[in-house]
Write a protein that holds these residues in place. Sequence first.
Motif, PDB file in Angstrom:
ATOM      1  N   GLY A 192      10.598  -0.500   7.505  1.00  0.00           N
ATOM      2  CA  GLY A 192       9.471  -1.391   7.727  1.00  0.00           C
ATOM      3  C   GLY A 192       8.260  -0.927   6.945  1.00  0.00           C
ATOM      4  O   GLY A 192       8.303   0.071   6.217  1.00  0.00           O
ATOM      5  N   SER A 193       7.180  -1.638   7.099  1.00  0.00           N
ATOM      6  CA  SER A 193       5.969  -1.317   6.340  1.00  0.00           C
ATOM      7  C   SER A 193       5.449   0.080   6.672  1.00  0.00           C
ATOM      8  O   SER A 193       4.865   0.750   5.821  1.00  0.00           O
ATOM      9  CB  SER A 193       4.880  -2.359   6.635  1.00  0.00           C
ATOM     10  OG  SER A 193       4.635  -2.451   8.033  1.00  0.00           O
ATOM     11  N   ASP A 194       5.679   0.535   7.892  1.00  0.00           N
ATOM     12  CA  ASP A 194       5.202   1.859   8.285  1.00  0.00           C
ATOM     13  C   ASP A 194       5.915   2.977   7.527  1.00  0.00           C
ATOM     14  O   ASP A 194       5.364   4.068   7.364  1.00  0.00           O
ATOM     15  CB  ASP A 194       5.414   2.082   9.792  1.00  0.00           C
ATOM     16  CG  ASP A 194       4.481   1.225  10.637  1.00  0.00           C
ATOM     17  OD1 ASP A 194       3.490   0.709  10.078  1.00  0.00           O
ATOM     18  OD2 ASP A 194       4.745   1.072  11.842  1.00  0.00           O
ATOM     19  N   MET A 196       7.184   2.621   4.354  1.00  0.00           N
ATOM     20  CA  MET A 196       7.183   2.416   2.911  1.00  0.00           C
ATOM     21  C   MET A 196       6.450   3.520   2.145  1.00  0.00           C
ATOM     22  O   MET A 196       6.890   3.943   1.072  1.00  0.00           O
ATOM     23  CB  MET A 196       6.590   1.053   2.557  1.00  0.00           C
ATOM     24  CG  MET A 196       7.477  -0.113   2.940  1.00  0.00           C
ATOM     25  SD  MET A 196       9.136   0.029   2.252  1.00  0.00           S
ATOM     26  CE  MET A 196       9.927  -1.381   3.030  1.00  0.00           C
ATOM     27  N   ASN A 197       5.329   3.962   2.650  1.00  0.00           N
ATOM     28  CA  ASN A 197       4.586   5.008   1.951  1.00  0.00           C
ATOM     29  C   ASN A 197       5.401   6.290   1.850  1.00  0.00           C
ATOM     30  O   ASN A 197       5.425   6.959   0.806  1.00  0.00           O
ATOM     31  CB  ASN A 197       3.253   5.289   2.649  1.00  0.00           C
ATOM     32  CG  ASN A 197       2.247   4.169   2.443  1.00  0.00           C
ATOM     33  OD1 ASN A 197       2.354   3.423   1.468  1.00  0.00           O
ATOM     34  ND2 ASN A 197       1.289   4.048   3.347  1.00  0.00           N
ATOM     35  N   SER A 200       8.122   5.659  -0.741  1.00  0.00           N
ATOM     36  CA  SER A 200       7.631   5.591  -2.115  1.00  0.00           C
ATOM     37  C   SER A 200       7.406   6.979  -2.699  1.00  0.00           C
ATOM     38  O   SER A 200       7.781   7.250  -3.846  1.00  0.00           O
ATOM     39  CB  SER A 200       6.330   4.792  -2.166  1.00  0.00           C
ATOM     40  OG  SER A 200       5.812   4.776  -3.471  1.00  0.00           O
ATOM     41  N   GLU A 235      12.779  -3.593  -1.069  1.00  0.00           N
ATOM     42  CA  GLU A 235      11.340  -3.560  -1.371  1.00  0.00           C
ATOM     43  C   GLU A 235      11.167  -3.032  -2.787  1.00  0.00           C
ATOM     44  O   GLU A 235      10.962  -1.836  -3.003  1.00  0.00           O
ATOM     45  CB  GLU A 235      10.622  -2.659  -0.358  1.00  0.00           C
ATOM     46  CG  GLU A 235       9.103  -2.660  -0.513  1.00  0.00           C
ATOM     47  CD  GLU A 235       8.506  -4.067  -0.459  1.00  0.00           C
ATOM     48  OE1 GLU A 235       7.934  -4.488  -1.477  1.00  0.00           O
ATOM     49  OE2 GLU A 235       8.642  -4.731   0.586  1.00  0.00           O
ATOM     50  N   SER A 237       8.888  -3.129  -4.830  1.00  0.00           N
ATOM     51  CA  SER A 237       7.592  -2.532  -5.183  1.00  0.00           C
ATOM     52  C   SER A 237       7.640  -1.009  -5.103  1.00  0.00           C
ATOM     53  O   SER A 237       6.883  -0.319  -5.796  1.00  0.00           O
ATOM     54  CB  SER A 237       6.493  -3.066  -4.266  1.00  0.00           C
ATOM     55  OG  SER A 237       6.736  -2.712  -2.913  1.00  0.00           O
TER      56      SER A 237
END
Length: 360
Positions: A192-194, A196-197, A200, A235, A237
């Motif tokens: 999830g978005s939590d 992603m960092n 990455s 994702e 990105s």
Amino acid sequence: MATEQLEKILSDLLQPDNAIIQQATIQLKEALKQPTALSHLCQVMSKSPDPQIRQFAAVLVRRRLTKHWRKLHATEQDMLKNLVLSTLQQETDHKVCLGLAQLAAVILKNETLEKWPQLLQLIQHGARSRDPTQAQVGLLLLNSALELDTDVFAPHYKELLRLFHQTLKEHSQPATLYYSLRSLSTMAAGLGSDEMNLMSSMVPKLIAAVRELIRVNEAQASEAMEVFDELMETEVSIIVQHLSEVVGFCLEVASNPALGDNLRVKALSCISFLIKLKGKAILKHKLLSPILNALFPIMSAEPPPGQMDAEDELTEEDIEDQAEVQTPKHFAAQVVDMLVAPSSQEEALPAAGASDGACS
């Protein structure tokens, strides 16, 4: 039926004699009908001196529990959970470890981590161990459980990503790298978005880990490269933030004639996927020229002395039967076609050579 009798039946099933195998198959069917069958299988799984028989027993226990776990009393379930983990920690044969890890995954699918905290503890402590064997066991267990049911670990994804940040630095432990990358591939779709960092910032470590695996085991490295495909599908990105590094690594692999075709095609496939998804980003990062400069030598490479190109050895009938020939030369040509062919996609690239100083 005694444990020794069951062990003898399993041993007979591993013999190269069809008559013995047929007789042992009949005996096994009868033995598994006995109420003590599971108990005896567990004894064989944990104590037989023959690793093939231990592995066979683990497979049979797994098949049995897949259907009958919920029929067991709570005390029996607890005993089995403890036995599987303790046996796994003591096991020295990799195939048996895999069988035990897959068995543990089946049990976990019927339970929860809250009901079996010892499993998560074994994963965490094992994976962080400086002992390569313990680290491999912990990560093998995690990968087996994730492949069967990723959802059970969803609340722990951040914790697992932090764990992988550590395990991917263990370049002296190829098994640790391999199972870390396999687990990340399986988890990718559920990030999830939590998360992603965290994911990455891990991309440079993914590249370094795959590069190390290539040095010791090309087949595992090819499997491990699936992590890039999974991240692009989930994702893209994340990959785009490290686009130059990822493309440069894939070109490095694809351009190395000392590597096997499967691995080189895998690298070219990754580049192809990136062009399809993020053509404008390829241009923005001035990667068109490096890509083409790497592809043309691959396409024009001469076959080894005394050999023909794979396509020259195919008959017309062979060509009709094959949708595409998976060689670096053919796949490189397909990537070039993708670069130059008109496309209706939003991020299609302009004709090769029309920008970015291609092949100048």
